[in-house]
Scaffold this motif. Structure first.
Motif, PDB file in Angstrom:
ATOM      1  N   LEU A  87       2.674  -0.623  -3.483  1.00  0.00           N
ATOM      2  CA  LEU A  87       3.820  -0.341  -4.132  1.00  0.00           C
ATOM      3  C   LEU A  87       5.023  -0.489  -2.993  1.00  0.00           C
ATOM      4  O   LEU A  87       6.160  -0.762  -3.484  1.00  0.00           O
ATOM      5  CB  LEU A  87       3.727   1.250  -4.589  1.00  0.00           C
ATOM      6  N   GLU A  88       4.666  -0.069  -1.628  1.00  0.00           N
ATOM      7  CA  GLU A  88       5.766  -0.102  -0.733  1.00  0.00           C
ATOM      8  C   GLU A  88       5.181  -0.132   0.647  1.00  0.00           C
ATOM      9  O   GLU A  88       4.129   0.561   0.762  1.00  0.00           O
ATOM     10  CB  GLU A  88       6.400   1.256  -0.906  1.00  0.00           C
ATOM     11  N   ILE A  89       5.719  -1.025   1.541  1.00  0.00           N
ATOM     12  CA  ILE A  89       5.292  -1.262   2.826  1.00  0.00           C
ATOM     13  C   ILE A  89       6.328  -1.595   3.739  1.00  0.00           C
ATOM     14  O   ILE A  89       7.252  -2.372   3.420  1.00  0.00           O
ATOM     15  CB  ILE A  89       4.209  -2.346   2.832  1.00  0.00           C
ATOM     16  N   SER A  90       6.406  -0.821   4.915  1.00  0.00           N
ATOM     17  CA  SER A  90       7.454  -1.205   5.981  1.00  0.00           C
ATOM     18  C   SER A  90       6.710  -1.711   7.201  1.00  0.00           C
ATOM     19  O   SER A  90       6.212  -0.798   7.866  1.00  0.00           O
ATOM     20  CB  SER A  90       8.312  -0.012   6.195  1.00  0.00           C
ATOM     21  N   GLN A  91       6.823  -2.795   7.557  1.00  0.00           N
ATOM     22  CA  GLN A  91       6.190  -3.392   8.898  1.00  0.00           C
ATOM     23  C   GLN A  91       6.704  -2.837  10.097  1.00  0.00           C
ATOM     24  O   GLN A  91       8.085  -2.725  10.294  1.00  0.00           O
ATOM     25  CB  GLN A  91       6.282  -4.828   9.051  1.00  0.00           C
ATOM     26  N   ALA A  92       6.052  -2.533  11.015  1.00  0.00           N
ATOM     27  CA  ALA A  92       6.505  -2.489  12.483  1.00  0.00           C
ATOM     28  C   ALA A  92       7.221  -3.064  13.414  1.00  0.00           C
ATOM     29  O   ALA A  92       6.554  -4.565  12.873  1.00  0.00           O
ATOM     30  CB  ALA A  92       5.436  -1.352  13.086  1.00  0.00           C
ATOM     31  N   GLU A  93       7.793  -3.240  14.293  1.00  0.00           N
ATOM     32  CA  GLU A  93       8.270  -4.240  14.876  1.00  0.00           C
ATOM     33  C   GLU A  93       7.249  -5.219  15.832  1.00  0.00           C
ATOM     34  O   GLU A  93       7.190  -6.373  15.678  1.00  0.00           O
ATOM     35  CB  GLU A  93       9.381  -3.826  16.122  1.00  0.00           C
TER      36      GLU A  93
END
Length: 205
Positions: free
Chosen positions: A126-132
């Protein structure tokens, strides 16, 4: 379900099919366990009549083999709340620990995905935010399958990992944290009753 008009209302039909699937998945292990108990009873009789003692080893092996079935039925019995039968939303949030925690959060996410795949559940990202550098900051997936929330609800909380960091050139030990939140997908079946006559919930300024 074989009636010609059964599928006229798709929403109602799907709910009935889901209910039948749940009942079948609940009753089948119970029936199998009853059969196991009957078999063990026969083995006990053999042990009592066996002067050589050979049947005793067979009985012990049968009991040990039955333990996972007993534990599975006990776990199913513990999931008595209505929401335990629901699909689940799984949210993983990296905590303190920098890149190591982001990597740990992604490891947890993959663990839940593999667990769902092994059970034949459906997974929806549904949602994902990748780290740097590596891993994820946060992600939410939906796991859809019988009693998904009931099985997963105990995972809610902070998860810690202590390891030699693969991101530390000095090879030092790091402690990583990630928070996991499990919520049930209540769908449209939830009912909220509001008692407008109960003035204790009304604030007057």
């Amino acid at each position: 379900m074989t009636a010609s008009h059964f599928w006229d209302n798709q929403e109602t039909a799907q709910k009935i099919v889901g209910e039948l699937t749940y009942l079948k998945s609940t009753l089948t292990p119970l029936r199998e366990l009853v059969q196991v108990a009957d078999d063990l009873e026969v083995l006990v009789e053999f042990v009592e009549d066996d002067e050589t003692g050979e049947s005793k080893a067979e009985l012990i092996a049968a009991i040990e083999a039955a333990l996972p079935q007993v534990e599975a039925v006990e776990l199913q019995a513990m999931m008595a709340a209505p929401e335990d039968r629901c699909d689940a939303f799984v949210t993983v949030q990296a905590g303190e620990g920098g890149t190591d925690s982001s990597d740990w959060a992604e490891m947890l996410l993959r663990m839940y995905q593999r667990w769902a795949e092994q059970r034949g559940y459906k997974i929806e990202l549904l949602e994902i935010s990748q780290a740097e550098e590596a891993g994820i900051r946060n992600a939410t997936i939906a796991i859809r399958g019988n009693s998904a929330y009931g099985y997963l609800r105990g995972e809610t909380g902070n998860h810690r990992l202590i390891r030699i960091s693969p991101f530390d050139s000095a090879g030092r030990r790091h402690t990583s944290f990630a928070a996991v939140d499990i919520t049930p997908d209540l769908g449209d079946d939830i009912e909220i009753d509001i008692n407008f006559e109960d003035k204790s919930t009304i604030r007057e300024d």
